[in-house]
Design an enzyme around this catalytic site. Structure first.
Site, PDB file in Angstrom:
ATOM      1  CG  ASP A  65      -2.093   0.942   1.172  1.00  0.00           C
ATOM      2  OD1 ASP A  65      -3.149   0.603   0.625  1.00  0.00           O
ATOM      3  OD2 ASP A  65      -1.913   2.063   1.684  1.00  0.00           O
ATOM      4  CG  ASP A 108      -5.668  -5.396  -3.144  1.00  0.00           C
ATOM      5  OD1 ASP A 108      -6.758  -4.839  -2.882  1.00  0.00           O
ATOM      6  OD2 ASP A 108      -4.587  -4.787  -3.208  1.00  0.00           O
ATOM      7  CG  HIS A 143      -5.434  -3.616   0.295  1.00  0.00           C
ATOM      8  ND1 HIS A 143      -4.770  -3.302  -0.871  1.00  0.00           N
ATOM      9  CD2 HIS A 143      -5.140  -2.618   1.177  1.00  0.00           C
ATOM     10  CE1 HIS A 143      -4.111  -2.157  -0.713  1.00  0.00           C
ATOM     11  NE2 HIS A 143      -4.310  -1.732   0.519  1.00  0.00           N
TER      12      HIS A 143
END
Length: 301
Positions: free
Chosen positions: A123, A249, A279
């Site tokens: 991320d 994801d 995710h």
């Protein structure tokens, strides 16, 4: 810049998180001093494994991976980005920019004089961590990327568009629920509360509010040119570079291809897909990720 600091009491008795805090001060261009928190476990003489979290999580995300990597002989560092975890939190959304985050973490990296680093990033940990690799390639020995990217204004997925809209309009940002929804297994109430612990009031969530809107998904966004410059460095980065994206994801699906195609160090690597991971695959498949990181280090040491 007005800065908030989450009281230590908020972090008492978090499930699965017994680690002692470590702090390092960085100074913003306006003179504000910001305290950055890091979990630092394992033998200090060992080469560092740097675990970088994203949005809206914090180093709690790595609570299963930290002791497992340390037990295999690695020094493990898991910093909290400014605005998250036990790190200081500027109060205004406008205080947060992509370039400020890169500078803050650059000063942290060089201030601790970390070298021979193995980076694992996911991320926003990738959006910032890969900029560190591009700025200081000689400090990094290898990289593992998972569910992340280094965008340059060329668009977004529908899943990201939905997340962006939600994050900017919901009256109260439900941090624990957001992380739970980003997993396949779901989190229990104690885990959700632990993710919320750094944010005792809504005012503490300015960084979490800011991050989605800072992702440079259009040519008009800030940091597009800086990311393009970083890509030029990554296109010459020939040290081991492994992708370990999950299969579940929707936000980053297919994002591993650009790294495999453009980063020389990715050629010939045993790239993996983490089955059954959402995710936040660190929550779903921590043992598998530990094997990937440790395996790459042992194979390429």
């Amino acid at each position: 810049m007005r800065v908030l600091r989450t009281p230590d009491a908020c972090f008492a008795n978090l499930p699965g998180f017994p680690f002692s805090p470590n702090y390092f001060d960085v100074k913003d261009a306006d003179g504000t001093v910001l305290r950055v928190h890091t979990v630092d476990e394992g033998p200090k003489a060992a080469a560092p494994v740097l675990l970088m979290h994203g949005e809206p999580s914090w180093s709690y995300l790595y609570r299963h991976m930290i002791p497992a990597l340390a037990a295999r002989g690695h020094r493990v560092l898991a910093p909290d980005l400014v605005g998250f975890g036990r790190s200081d939190k500027p109060e205004e959304v406008a205080d947060y920019t992509y370039e400020r985050h890169v500078k803050w973490m650059s000063d942290w990296l060089t201030g601790l004089d970390l070298r021979g680093v193995t980076l694992f990033c996911q991320d926003w940990g990738g959006l910032i961590g890969l900029r560190l690799v591009a700025a200081f390639p000689d400090r990094f020995a290898r990289v593992v990327v998972a569910n992340t990217g280094l965008p340059t204004g060329t668009g977004w997925t529908e899943a990201f568009k939905q997340w962006l809209d939600f994050s900017q309009t919901v009256p109260e940002l439900p941090i624990g629920e957001i992380v739970s929804m980003g997993t396949k297994r779901g989190l229990d109430q104690a885990e959700k509360a632990a993710y919320l612990a750094p944010f005792p009031e809504e005012a503490y969530k300015a960084g979490a509010r800011a991050f989605p809107a800072l992702v440079p998904i259009t040519p008009e966004h800030g940091s597009v040119e800086e990311n393009k410059a970083a890509w030029k460095v990554l296109e010459r980065f020939d040290k081991p570079f492994l992708t370990a994206f999950s299969d579940g994801d929707p936000v980053t699906a297919g994002g591993e291809r650009v790294f495999r195609e453009r980063v020389p160090g990715a050629k010939g690597q045993a790239h993996v897909t983490i089955a059954g991971g959402g995710h936040f695959l660190q929550e779903d498949k921590p043992a598998e990720l530990v094997d990937v990181i440790d395996g790459l280090i042992r194979k390429t040491a």
